[in-house]
Scaffold this motif. Structure first.
Motif, PDB file in Angstrom:
ATOM      1  N   GLY A 166      -3.675  21.289 -15.625  1.00 19.52           N
ATOM      2  CA  GLY A 166      -4.212  22.332 -14.748  1.00 19.52           C
ATOM      3  C   GLY A 166      -4.812  23.512 -15.486  1.00 19.52           C
ATOM      4  N   GLU A 167      -4.289  23.803 -16.684  1.00 14.98           N
ATOM      5  CA  GLU A 167      -4.785  24.964 -17.425  1.00 14.98           C
ATOM      6  C   GLU A 167      -6.155  24.731 -18.063  1.00 14.98           C
ATOM      7  OE1 GLU A 167      -2.799  25.515 -21.351  1.00 14.98           O
ATOM      8  OE2 GLU A 167      -1.404  23.986 -20.557  1.00 14.98           O
ATOM      9  N   ALA A 210      -9.590  16.787  -2.103  1.00 13.57           N
ATOM     10  CA  ALA A 210     -10.316  15.521  -2.018  1.00 13.57           C
ATOM     11  C   ALA A 210      -9.379  14.340  -2.248  1.00 13.57           C
ATOM     12  CB  ALA A 210     -11.461  15.514  -3.030  1.00 13.57           C
ATOM     13  N   ALA A 211      -8.492  14.476  -3.243  1.00 12.19           N
ATOM     14  CA  ALA A 211      -7.584  13.377  -3.571  1.00 12.19           C
ATOM     15  C   ALA A 211      -6.601  13.108  -2.431  1.00 12.19           C
ATOM     16  CB  ALA A 211      -6.831  13.690  -4.871  1.00 12.19           C
ATOM     17  N   PHE A 212      -5.884  14.142  -1.999  1.00 12.61           N
ATOM     18  CA  PHE A 212      -4.852  13.917  -0.981  1.00 12.61           C
ATOM     19  C   PHE A 212      -5.464  13.640   0.392  1.00 12.61           C
ATOM     20  CE2 PHE A 212      -2.168  15.996  -4.152  1.00 12.61           C
ATOM     21  CZ  PHE A 212      -1.070  15.157  -4.129  1.00 12.61           C
ATOM     22  N   THR A 221      -1.129  12.230  -9.254  1.00 16.65           N
ATOM     23  CA  THR A 221      -2.026  13.359  -8.965  1.00 16.65           C
ATOM     24  C   THR A 221      -1.321  14.687  -9.226  1.00 16.65           C
ATOM     25  OG1 THR A 221      -3.150  12.039  -7.285  1.00 16.65           O
ATOM     26  CG2 THR A 221      -3.463  14.421  -7.200  1.00 16.65           C
ATOM     27  N   MET A 222      -0.088  14.808  -8.759  1.00 14.97           N
ATOM     28  CA  MET A 222       0.647  16.061  -8.988  1.00 14.97           C
ATOM     29  C   MET A 222       0.968  16.245 -10.470  1.00 14.97           C
ATOM     30  SD  MET A 222       3.156  16.351  -5.648  1.00 14.97           S
ATOM     31  CE  MET A 222       3.793  14.686  -5.750  1.00 14.97           C
ATOM     32  N   ALA A 223       1.238  15.121 -11.160  1.00 11.82           N
ATOM     33  CA  ALA A 223       1.511  15.222 -12.598  1.00 11.82           C
ATOM     34  C   ALA A 223       0.281  15.691 -13.357  1.00 11.82           C
ATOM     35  CB  ALA A 223       1.988  13.866 -13.128  1.00 11.82           C
ATOM     36  N   TRP A 244       0.811  -1.217   0.000  1.00 13.11           N
ATOM     37  CA  TRP A 244       0.000   0.000   0.000  1.00 13.11           C
ATOM     38  C   TRP A 244       0.848   1.273   0.000  1.00 13.11           C
ATOM     39  CZ3 TRP A 244       0.128   3.718   3.803  1.00 13.11           C
ATOM     40  CH2 TRP A 244       0.682   3.361   5.051  1.00 13.11           C
ATOM     41  N   ARG A 245       2.011   1.264   0.597  1.00 14.32           N
ATOM     42  CA  ARG A 245       2.841   2.472   0.637  1.00 14.32           C
ATOM     43  C   ARG A 245       3.308   2.863  -0.774  1.00 14.32           C
ATOM     44  NH1 ARG A 245       3.932  -0.302   5.295  1.00 14.32           N
ATOM     45  NH2 ARG A 245       3.868   0.914   7.244  1.00 14.32           N
ATOM     46  N   MET A 246       3.811   1.866  -1.504  1.00 11.89           N
ATOM     47  CA  MET A 246       4.275   2.177  -2.848  1.00 11.89           C
ATOM     48  C   MET A 246       3.118   2.585  -3.754  1.00 11.89           C
ATOM     49  SD  MET A 246       7.509   1.967  -2.885  1.00 11.89           S
ATOM     50  CE  MET A 246       7.653   2.137  -4.661  1.00 11.89           C
ATOM     51  N   SER A 247       1.964   1.929  -3.573  1.00  7.57           N
ATOM     52  CA  SER A 247       0.801   2.284  -4.404  1.00  7.57           C
ATOM     53  C   SER A 247       0.366   3.721  -4.155  1.00  7.57           C
ATOM     54  CB  SER A 247      -0.360   1.320  -4.112  1.00  7.57           C
ATOM     55  OG  SER A 247      -0.004  -0.007  -4.413  1.00  7.57           O
ATOM     56  N   LEU A 248       0.260   4.132  -2.888  1.00 10.54           N
ATOM     57  CA  LEU A 248      -0.158   5.508  -2.574  1.00 10.54           C
ATOM     58  C   LEU A 248       0.888   6.527  -3.003  1.00 10.54           C
ATOM     59  CD1 LEU A 248      -1.912   5.077   0.889  1.00 10.54           C
ATOM     60  CD2 LEU A 248      -2.958   5.591  -1.322  1.00 10.54           C
ATOM     61  N   LEU A 249       2.164   6.162  -2.903  1.00  7.97           N
ATOM     62  CA  LEU A 249       3.208   7.073  -3.374  1.00  7.97           C
ATOM     63  C   LEU A 249       3.092   7.286  -4.883  1.00  7.97           C
ATOM     64  CD1 LEU A 249       5.783   8.720  -2.910  1.00  7.97           C
ATOM     65  CD2 LEU A 249       7.093   6.593  -3.182  1.00  7.97           C
ATOM     66  N   ALA A 250       2.857   6.178  -5.604  1.00  9.71           N
ATOM     67  CA  ALA A 250       2.727   6.291  -7.061  1.00  9.71           C
ATOM     68  C   ALA A 250       1.510   7.121  -7.451  1.00  9.71           C
ATOM     69  CB  ALA A 250       2.641   4.888  -7.677  1.00  9.71           C
ATOM     70  N   VAL A 251       0.364   6.896  -6.800  1.00  6.94           N
ATOM     71  CA  VAL A 251      -0.843   7.635  -7.164  1.00  6.94           C
ATOM     72  C   VAL A 251      -0.731   9.100  -6.746  1.00  6.94           C
ATOM     73  CG1 VAL A 251      -2.245   7.249  -5.097  1.00  6.94           C
ATOM     74  CG2 VAL A 251      -3.351   7.341  -7.322  1.00  6.94           C
ATOM     75  N   SER A 252       0.006   9.377  -5.688  1.00 10.23           N
ATOM     76  CA  SER A 252       0.233  10.779  -5.299  1.00 10.23           C
ATOM     77  C   SER A 252       1.062  11.504  -6.345  1.00 10.23           C
ATOM     78  CB  SER A 252       0.932  10.843  -3.935  1.00 10.23           C
ATOM     79  OG  SER A 252       0.139  10.250  -2.928  1.00 10.23           O
TER      80      SER A 252
END
Length: 414
Positions: free
Chosen positions: A48-49, A62-64, A40-42, A29-37
């Motif tokens: 974003g525009e 909501a995501a984080f 999200t930033m990407a 779960w740690r690696m999965s959440l790190l990857a999805v985080s």
């Protein structure tokens, strides 16, 4: 009763498989959440525009926030002493968090403003890629459905209402196939886990049965050995002591005979004890005990023992009862030399061939004529013992030429 036991076993296997699947998820779960985080930033950086700032903020919070909640739930389940007890308590919250993640990613096409077709296509392909990664990651069926179903419904509806309907159809077909593929993958993983548990249970049951069988065999062997010792003590030592006691009570047995009878009792008892020693199916070691026990007695009687023993193959069938028969055969033969042969030299030799071994006991005494002398009870007993061992007992003797006794024993007894 059988159907009830079978149903209970299947339920137990399913429960253990579910626990294994959750444990596998918690291991990553740690690696999965790190990857999805990072994803999200990407997404915020790349697209974003194309959506308003306040929607970016809401989506990001909501995501984080959901990632933090999912991390906390996963951590709590991981640190519980018993995962079996933790699953009913925390699994609903984990499924809810996974569903929220699906809603967060599935809502991306709805947030795009304006709905540019090219960006719509990229976002939809990105969600397909994300779903494909999810279905190949460690999880349960419920986790898979909670993660994929919101993305499927929201992304398809966004394409249907904000883009071309045909694109929504294509997307729905593709993501449905991906979901079916993921369910098949999870089914295969769960089947493998179930078979592993079943094999482990069968192995443990087989091991337990083998231990019980070994225990029963050991108890039976001890019982048979106890009975054998009782019979040997009764027929050998017991009968000799009883006969000697009766003769002493009648005062018609001289002291020398009493000593001889008691010495025979001691020799018989030593034979029984020697037969129980671990010989590892080695006949040479067994004969060495005869030399150790009877050698001094032969020397005191003026007999020279010629020890001509050669290496012999192991006899797999040579167990304590058989060893006792061999010892008594050799002891009886040497006792006959002492009592009747009037010899001053006795030779104990062994020889081996492909399928049998031989024990020779040869003296230079007076001998006897086999044609005129009838076999006594002692020689008949020796023949019976040899037959019990699966071998042969042969006598070669002549007046004035001594006697040679040959015991032939098979290497393998069928």
């Amino acid at each position: 009763m059988i159907e009830s036991n079978s149903g209970g076993l299947e339920e137990s296997l399913r429960e253990r498989t579910r626990v294994d699947a959750v444990a596998l998820f918690l291991a990553h779960w740690r690696m999965s959440l790190l990857a999805v985080s990072l994803l999200t930033m990407a997404v915020l950086y790349v697209w974003g525009e194309y959506w308003p700032r306040h929607l970016q903020l809401v989506w990001c919070v909501a995501a984080f926030g959901n990632y933090l909640a999912q991390s906390f739930v996963s951590w709590k389940m991981e640190t519980e002493e018993s995962l079996v007890k933790a699953i009913p308590r925390y699994m609903p919250w984990l499924l809810f968090s996974i569903t929220v993640s699906g809603v967060v990613w599935g809502s991306l096409p709805w947030l795009l403003s304006p709905p540019i077709p090219t960006v719509f296509a990229y976002v939809s392909l990105f969600n397909l890629m994300l779903v494909f990664c999810v279905v190949n990651s460690p999880c349960t069926r419920k986790m898979l459905i909670c993660a994929v179903l919101p993305v499927m419904l929201l992304n398809t509806s966004a394409l249907a209402f904000r883009s071309e309907l045909i694109y929504a159809g294509y997307f729905l077909v593709v993501i449905s196939l991906v979901l079916l593929y993921g369910l098949r993958v999870q089914a295969a993983i769960h089947t493998t886990m179930t078979e592993r548990h079943l094999a482990r249970d069968l192995n443990e049951a087989l091991t337990q049965q083998q231990k019980q069988l070994v225990t029963v065999e050991r108890e039976n062997a001890l019982l048979l050995e106890r009975q054998r010792l009782m019979y040997d003590m009764h027929d050998g030592l017991g009968s000799t002591l009883l006969a000697t006691l009766c003769a002493i009570e009648r005062d018609n047995l001289p002291q020398s005979s009493v000593i001889e009878a008691l010495r025979g009792c001691v020799d018989d008892l030593r034979l029984v004890i020697d037969s129980l020693e671990p010989m590892e199916h080695d006949l040479v070691t067994l004969l060495a005990t005869v030399r150790y026990r009877l050698g001094p007695r032969l020397t005191d009687a003026g007999l020279t023992l010629d020890w001509d023993i050669h290496d012999l193959p192991e006899l797999p069938w040579l167990e304590p009862p058989d060893a006792l028969h061999v010892l008594r055969l050799v002891q009886e033969a040497l006792a006959n030399v002492l009592k009747h042969a009037r010899a001053d030299h006795v030779r104990l030799a062994t020889r081996a061939s492909e399928d049998h071994v031989e024990i020779h006991i040869e003296d230079n005494g007076c001998g006897f004529d086999l044609n005129t002398v009838s076999l006594g009870r002692g020689l008949r007993n020796q023949n019976r013992r040899a037959e019990y061992l699966g071998g042969e007992f042969k006598i070669d003797s002549a007046l004035g030429r001594g006697t040679c006794l040959r015991l032939l024993l098979p290497v393998l007894r069928y």
